[in-house]
Design an enzyme around this catalytic site. Structure first.
Site, mmCIF file in Angstrom:
data_model
loop_
_atom_site.group_PDB
_atom_site.id
_atom_site.type_symbol
_atom_site.label_atom_id
_atom_site.label_comp_id
_atom_site.label_asym_id
_atom_site.label_seq_id
_atom_site.Cartn_x
_atom_site.Cartn_y
_atom_site.Cartn_z
ATOM 1 N N GLN A 93 -33.845 -18.602 72.275
ATOM 2 C CA GLN A 93 -32.990 -19.574 71.538
ATOM 3 C C GLN A 93 -33.568 -20.427 70.792
ATOM 4 O O GLN A 93 -33.273 -21.163 69.661
ATOM 5 C CB GLN A 93 -31.999 -20.429 72.778
ATOM 6 C CG GLN A 93 -30.496 -19.988 72.412
ATOM 7 C CD GLN A 93 -29.752 -20.333 73.675
ATOM 8 O OE1 GLN A 93 -30.024 -21.878 74.104
ATOM 9 N NE2 GLN A 93 -28.768 -19.916 74.337
ATOM 10 N N GLU A 96 -31.582 -33.914 36.800
ATOM 11 C CA GLU A 96 -32.758 -33.553 37.673
ATOM 12 C C GLU A 96 -32.555 -33.470 39.258
ATOM 13 O O GLU A 96 -32.830 -32.654 39.745
ATOM 14 C CB GLU A 96 -33.847 -34.496 37.486
ATOM 15 C CG GLU A 96 -34.993 -34.149 37.839
ATOM 16 C CD GLU A 96 -36.497 -34.775 37.596
ATOM 17 O OE1 GLU A 96 -36.882 -34.787 36.396
ATOM 18 O OE2 GLU A 96 -37.066 -35.622 38.266
#
Ligand SMILES: Cc1cc2nc3c(=O)[nH]c(=O)nc-3n(C[C@H](O)[C@H](O)[C@H](O)COP(=O)(O)OP(=O)(O)OC[C@H]3O[C@@H](n4cnc5c(N)ncnc54)[C@H](O)[C@@H]3O)c2cc1C
Length: 382
Positions: A282, A245
């Site tokens: 940015q 899992e």
């Protein structure tokens, strides 16, 4: 390690992405709002083989190796916007189907695997209890020998698929003195067994199309043949199913992160502020670059751990690192995507806030990240 995809892996991945985009995404905003489990879509996923990816073909599965299974789930995480449905498939496949495939006897495998693999039967992993989540083996549910079988009493909680399940993988104490070390046993309990009931259903913040609830066991009698694996083998089987899992859900989350990153790139290239595209700032582009770095690191962890699932004796450390890193990477990626979308990201229509809500559960289910860090600290001798 070379993770170049084979032709078969590429073809199946593309098929799943195409299928998921075409079949699974319509109406997901409304389903999420209403907490509706899409049973019809579950059955379509069954036709695609998703609920039986690693199950041998003789039992109705696709017969994939663990890495190909992880890649297929990554494709599902990429194409499927319905995080709840994808999570329900993983809970069914990794915590129920895998242990039955790995530890069931011939009769159990023949009886259950074909129906579980094609989705006509839904399974629930019934481990957690109101008083024992992280400390799972402190469970109160007891199975006591009674004639040719066992009588089970107890209440399970947070059982994914519980409200819709046909079959429960029930963990119970069969020897309180042995406890963790051979005192826990698994029983396969069908929903029509007298004394078995789904109990209360819960509302949750994310993964809302994946139903979750209690499993109540009141004097449930099952024959010896309902035992999965040997008496006292519950701890070992649970450990193995959690390894599958933690690794394979991590792989699925790689797909989800990839989808979020693609959405963020598309949006940032289109949206303008102060006379230019926001992708040119940015502050935005670096967030997206970090998404890419996290995604590639996450993939390496998941692929490496997946290749070890059937080969190494102990995958626990790889699985814990994969689980912690990827679940946290997903939350950060989802948060950053909402931020890049600005006000639009905060609305349901743009379908990023839902993924953020869905992502939080990843730090809790399959063993919380704190508990995974404890496992890793112990392994490091701390
Ligand atoms: C979406 C979702 C689906 C789930 N599906 C299933 C399912 O299908 N079947 C099932 O059986 N269970 C399921 N669970 C339950 C899940 O396994 C538990 O919630 C989880 O193991 C944590 O247990 P708990 O909720 O009781 O938290 P607790 O154990 O009460 O922990 C509470 C907090 O304390 C911290 N903590 C506890 N012990 C320690 C420790 N030793 N060191 C450091 N920190 C610690 C935890 O990390 C957490 O932050 C699901 C949970 C979620 C959220």
């Amino acid at each position: 390690m070379d993770f170049t995809l084979t032709q078969d892996q590429k073809v199946f991945r593309n098929e799943i992405i195409r299928f998921a985009k075409k079949e699974l995404n319509d109406g997901v905003i409304e389903r999420d709002r209403k907490q509706e489990f899409p049973h019809d879509l579950w059955l379509k996923c069954g036709e695609m083989g998703l609920q039986g990816l690693p199950v041998p073909e003789e039992y109705g599965g696709v017969g994939l190796d663990p890495l190909s299974t992880a890649l297929a789930l990554e494709a599902l995480g990429y194409g499927c916007e319905d995080g709840g449905l994808a999570f329900s498939i993983c809970a069914h496949l990794l915590a129920c189907v895998v242990p039955i495939w790995k530890h069931g006897n011939d009769e159990q495998k023949a009886k259950y695997l074909p129906k579980l693999a094609n989705g006509s039967m839904i399974a629930v992993n019934a481990m957690s209890e109101p008083g024992s989540g992280s400390d799972a083996y402190a469970m109160k549910t007891r199975a006591v020998k009674d004639g040719d079988g066992y009588r089970i009493n107890g209440t399970k909680i947070w059982s994914t698929n519980g409200p819709v399940a046909d079959l429960a993988v029930v963990y119970a104490v069969t020897d309180a003195e042995k406890g963790y070390y051979g005192g826990i046993t698994i029983f396969l309990v069908e929903k029509d067994t007298p004394g078995f009931s789904p109990g209360q259903k819960f509302e949750k913040m994310g993964l809302r199309t994946s139903p979750i609830g209690e499993i109540v066991l009141e004097d449930v009698w099952v024959p010896d043949s309902a035992m999965l694996g040997e008496l006292g083998a519950g701890t070992l089987i649970f450990t193995q199913s959690m390894e599958w899992e933690r690794v394979c859900i991590g792989a699925m989350h790689c797909g989800t992160m990839n989808r979020l990153m693609d959405k963020a790139i598309k949006y940032a290239r289109r949206r303008e502020s102060f006379g230019q595209k926001i992708s040119k700032y940015q502050a935005v582009s670096h967030k997206i670059v970090d998404m890419k770095i996290r995604l590639e690191a996450a993939r390496l962890l998941a692929y490496k751990a997946a290749t070890r699932l059937d080969k190494a004796r102990d995958v626990a450390i790889d699985a814990s690192m994969t689980k912690v890193f990827i679940s946290e990477a997903l939350v950060q990626t989802a948060l950053d995507t909402v931020q890049i979308f600005g006000g639009n990201g905060f609305t349901t229509d743009y379908q990023v806030e839902r993924t953020l809500r869905d992502s939080i559960g990843g730090k809790i289910y399959s063993g919380t990240n704190e508990v995974q860090r404890n496992i890793l600290a112990k392994w490091l001798g701390l």
